[in-house]
Scaffold this motif. Structure first.
Motif, PDB file in Angstrom:
ATOM      1  N   THR A  21      87.939  45.591  19.121  1.00 43.41           N
ATOM      2  CA  THR A  21      87.408  45.564  20.748  1.00 43.41           C
ATOM      3  C   THR A  21      86.493  46.656  20.630  1.00 43.41           C
ATOM      4  OG1 THR A  21      89.113  46.192  21.691  1.00 43.41           O
ATOM      5  CG2 THR A  21      89.172  44.017  21.927  1.00 43.41           C
ATOM      6  N   ILE A  22      85.392  46.701  21.546  1.00 43.13           N
ATOM      7  CA  ILE A  22      84.674  48.047  21.627  1.00 43.13           C
ATOM      8  C   ILE A  22      84.959  48.177  23.367  1.00 43.13           C
ATOM      9  CG2 ILE A  22      83.004  47.808  19.989  1.00 43.13           C
ATOM     10  CD1 ILE A  22      80.992  46.082  21.869  1.00 43.13           C
ATOM     11  N   GLY A  23      84.549  49.423  23.608  1.00 41.73           N
ATOM     12  CA  GLY A  23      84.856  49.691  25.122  1.00 41.73           C
ATOM     13  C   GLY A  23      84.512  51.290  25.304  1.00 41.73           C
ATOM     14  N   ALA A  24      84.405  51.597  26.533  1.00 38.30           N
ATOM     15  CA  ALA A  24      84.431  53.113  26.934  1.00 38.30           C
ATOM     16  C   ALA A  24      85.605  53.781  26.650  1.00 38.30           C
ATOM     17  CB  ALA A  24      84.089  53.058  28.493  1.00 38.30           C
ATOM     18  N   VAL A  25      85.232  55.104  26.567  1.00 37.01           N
ATOM     19  CA  VAL A  25      86.211  56.133  26.505  1.00 37.01           C
ATOM     20  C   VAL A  25      86.047  56.950  27.491  1.00 37.01           C
ATOM     21  CG1 VAL A  25      86.960  55.555  23.980  1.00 37.01           C
ATOM     22  CG2 VAL A  25      85.211  57.305  24.762  1.00 37.01           C
ATOM     23  N   ALA A  26      87.089  57.903  27.785  1.00 38.24           N
ATOM     24  CA  ALA A  26      87.177  59.028  28.691  1.00 38.24           C
ATOM     25  C   ALA A  26      85.978  59.963  28.281  1.00 38.24           C
ATOM     26  CB  ALA A  26      88.579  59.626  28.969  1.00 38.24           C
ATOM     27  N   PRO A  27      85.231  60.567  29.390  1.00 36.78           N
ATOM     28  CA  PRO A  27      84.137  61.584  29.008  1.00 36.78           C
ATOM     29  C   PRO A  27      84.770  62.822  28.627  1.00 36.78           C
ATOM     30  CG  PRO A  27      84.181  61.252  31.394  1.00 36.78           C
ATOM     31  CD  PRO A  27      85.253  60.192  30.677  1.00 36.78           C
ATOM     32  N   GLY A  28      84.272  63.603  27.728  1.00 40.22           N
ATOM     33  CA  GLY A  28      84.347  64.886  27.602  1.00 40.22           C
ATOM     34  C   GLY A  28      83.512  66.194  28.352  1.00 40.22           C
ATOM     35  N   ARG A 194      85.088  48.808  17.671  1.00 38.85           N
ATOM     36  CA  ARG A 194      84.082  49.790  17.056  1.00 38.85           C
ATOM     37  C   ARG A 194      83.229  50.075  18.280  1.00 38.85           C
ATOM     38  NH1 ARG A 194      86.223  47.425  13.199  1.00 38.85           N
ATOM     39  NH2 ARG A 194      86.929  48.565  11.294  1.00 38.85           N
ATOM     40  N   HIS A 195      82.229  51.177  18.122  1.00 40.14           N
ATOM     41  CA  HIS A 195      81.712  51.472  19.590  1.00 40.14           C
ATOM     42  C   HIS A 195      80.410  52.268  19.077  1.00 40.14           C
ATOM     43  CE1 HIS A 195      80.227  52.187  23.493  1.00 40.14           C
ATOM     44  NE2 HIS A 195      80.527  53.501  23.568  1.00 40.14           N
TER      45      HIS A 195
END
Length: 269
Positions: A21-28, A194-195
């Motif tokens: 699956t692909i998706g958003a991740v927490a911003p740095g 993957r993203h």
């Protein structure tokens, strides 16, 4: 499998690797301001591209709100950037992709839809990095810019990814400033998906800290508002290199505490 932020997803495949699956991740850490730089040598590198769009993939008017649209969105970033810097007609129409205007927003959304059709996106499945590369080449040829070719370069066997990214990104010419990063999402040894992101910088020293800076289309921004969120370039340290996975992007781990690796890049020669 589920997106760390949102609903069910399936797959952005890369180089015939397993589905996930692909998706958003927490911003740095978001970069404040931008100074273009281009230092690259064998012991130190500091490359920064400024003015690259940071278009939101999650937006009104796309299937499932844009869940599977990271690929077309980063292609849109690349084409808008080149269109405004000496390579016209990449995308028709005078549009500022970061302008927060309803009419402008709708035009950008329509361009993402057009790109999705051009590159062969399955709006409920996603698209692989080879599909992004092939589609980008079709769009380049369609504009008459015959001196350009997009290609994918794997970093899954490259232990010095930061330096390699800087070397590619620091080449002369506007087209060399375009870099789409393919990242691999894993947890407990399993591939989640993957993203795709837009890489805009790399900094480091030989034997010291190495970092990359990128625009992530999946930061949630102004989801559901019909507005484009501001640019938010993110900088992360690079960590352990793992053969066939790539280089760990430290801290870019999503809300599911994943391990996310820089696996390769699409560049334009």
């Amino acid at each position: 499998m589920r997106n760390p932020h949102r609903g069910p997803l399936r797959v952005l495949t890369a180089l015939a690797m397993a589905a996930g699956t692909i998706g958003a991740v927490a911003p740095g850490a978001a970069a404040s301001g931008c100074t273009p730089t281009g230092l690259v040598n064998s012991s130190a590198w500091n490359v920064r591209v400024c003015g690259m769009p940071d278009i939101d993939q999650y937006r009104s008017g796309l299937v499932q709100g844009g869940e599977f649209y990271c690929g077309p969105t980063v292609v849109a970033n690349a084409l808008y950037y080149m269109d405004l810097r000496g390579h016209p007609f990449m995308l028709p129409g005078a549009v500022d992709p970061m302008k927060n205007d309803p009419g402008n927003y709708a035009k950008v959304t329509n361009q993402i839809k057009r790109i999705s059709n051009e590159i062969g996106l399955d709006a409920e499945e996603g698209i692989g990095v080879q599909g992004i590369t092939d589609g980008l080449n079709r769009m380049i040829r369609g504009t008459g810019h015959l001196g350009m070719t997009a290609r994918y370069e794997s970093l899954a066997l490259h232990p010095f990814a930061g330096h390699r990214v800087a070397t590619l990104l620091g080449r002369p010419g506007v087209k060399s400033h375009v870099m789409i990063g393919a990242v691999l999402r894993m947890k407990a040894g399993k591939v989640l998906g993957r993203h795709a992101v837009t890489i805009v910088g790399a900094q480091g020293t030989l034997g010291g800290t190495s970092r990359i800076t990128f625009n992530d289309p999946a930061t949630l921004g102004f989801v559901g508002t019909g507005k484009q969120s501001p640019e938010m370039s993110l900088t992360y340290d690079l960590g352990q290199f793992v053969v066939n996975r790539g280089t760990l992007i430290k801290g870019y781990d999503g809300y599911n505490k994943e391990q996310i690796y820089l696996q390769g890049v699409v560049v334009i020669d």
